[in-house]
Design an enzyme around this catalytic site. Structure first.
Site, short mmCIF file in Angstrom:
data_model
loop_
_atom_site.label_atom_id
_atom_site.label_comp_id
_atom_site.label_asym_id
_atom_site.label_seq_id
_atom_site.Cartn_x
_atom_site.Cartn_y
_atom_site.Cartn_z
N ASP A 121 1.77 -15.88 -7.72
CA ASP A 121 0.69 -15.55 -6.97
C ASP A 121 0.26 -16.98 -6.41
OD1 ASP A 121 0.37 -12.92 -7.24
OD2 ASP A 121 -1.14 -13.12 -8.90
N ARG A 148 0.80 -1.83 -18.43
CA ARG A 148 -0.19 -1.03 -19.27
C ARG A 148 0.55 0.42 -19.65
NH1 ARG A 148 -3.40 -3.34 -15.27
NH2 ARG A 148 -3.07 -1.23 -13.96
N ASP A 205 3.55 -4.63 -11.43
CA ASP A 205 3.69 -5.05 -12.56
C ASP A 205 2.58 -5.07 -13.44
OD1 ASP A 205 1.69 -6.82 -11.69
OD2 ASP A 205 3.06 -8.66 -11.55
N ASP A 210 2.95 -7.04 -6.80
CA ASP A 210 1.89 -7.46 -7.59
C ASP A 210 1.12 -6.48 -8.30
OD1 ASP A 210 0.25 -9.32 -8.77
OD2 ASP A 210 -0.92 -9.62 -7.30
#
Length: 226
Positions: free
Chosen positions: A88, A71, A66, A63
């Site tokens: 999530d 970015r 990613d 998590d």
């Protein structure tokens, strides 16, 4: 001397299709998360707790990856943002449903946690859409420093989410252990409990702030219609 190439115009650059968005690196990480979470769920119901914990933990660790690659590679997308949130919510919900089965006397507590988690994030996502902001993590932080720290500091965001998920997965894992390993897991459970409490307080605050934003938007539209 070679002439410098003129920069490509916008029309000369390759136009992306929806299929290209599906192939973004951070979205592939999201697909891996879904696969690992599915393995974890299957292992839970097959009563393979060790594999369940490893698969679930890996899914949660991905998590953080990613967002980093989104970015880094300039591959941020609304699809990826929603995919991440849905993964999530679904992953946590499935685990809490299983915990409700393990600890039936307090099943209602897990039902409450599921409701607050889903409703607060859905309300916030919807409020961000009507407000026209680019990301659901942008909101009015003026009255709630805790919410500002959570959504603007990536370290705070990571550790609060990590501690909350650790509390849930440790609650599951300790049920299947005995002796010293169980006492060790219980000690970690106690350590992570304040973070679990903090995360759910943040969820409640988020639910209130998003509700306020939606109601303010409604009031503005109603006043304009007069």
């Amino acid at each position: 001397m070679d002439k410098k190439k003129a920069p490509q115009t916008k029309s000369q650059r390759k136009m992306l299709s929806y299929q290209d968005i599906f192939h973004f690196v951070p979205n592939y990480i999201g697909y891996i998360r879904i696969f690992l979470a599915s393995i974890a769920v299957c292992c839970m119901y097959a009563e393979l707790p060790h594999l369940a914990v490893v698969s679930y933990a890996l899914s949660e660790l991905f998590d953080a990856a990613d967002g980093y690659f989104a970015r880094k590679l300039n591959q941020c997308s609304k699809f990826g943002e929603v995919l991440d949130m849905i993964t999530d919510r679904c992953t946590t919900t499935v685990l809490l449903v299983y915990l409700a089965q393990l600890y039936k006397p307090i099943a209602v507590v897990y039902c409450f946690l599921i409701s607050v988690d889903i409703s607060s994030h859905y309300m916030q996502m919807y409020a961000s859409l009507i407000s026209g902001v680019s990301n659901h993590k942008q909101m009015d932080f003026s009255s709630y420093p805790i919410l500002k720290a959570y959504y603007t500091n990536r370290n705070v965001l990571f550790w609060v989410c990590f501690g909350n998920e650790a509390f849930f997965i440790l609650s599951y894992y300790q049920h299947y252990l005995t002796g010293y390993p169980r006492y060790f897991i219980l000690s970690l459970l106690v350590i992570s409990s304040p973070v679990f409490a903090l995360k759910n307080i943040i969820n409640i605050i988020q639910l209130f702030v998003a509700s306020k934003q939606l109601a303010t938007h409604d009031a503005t539209l109603a006043n304009k219609a007069k």
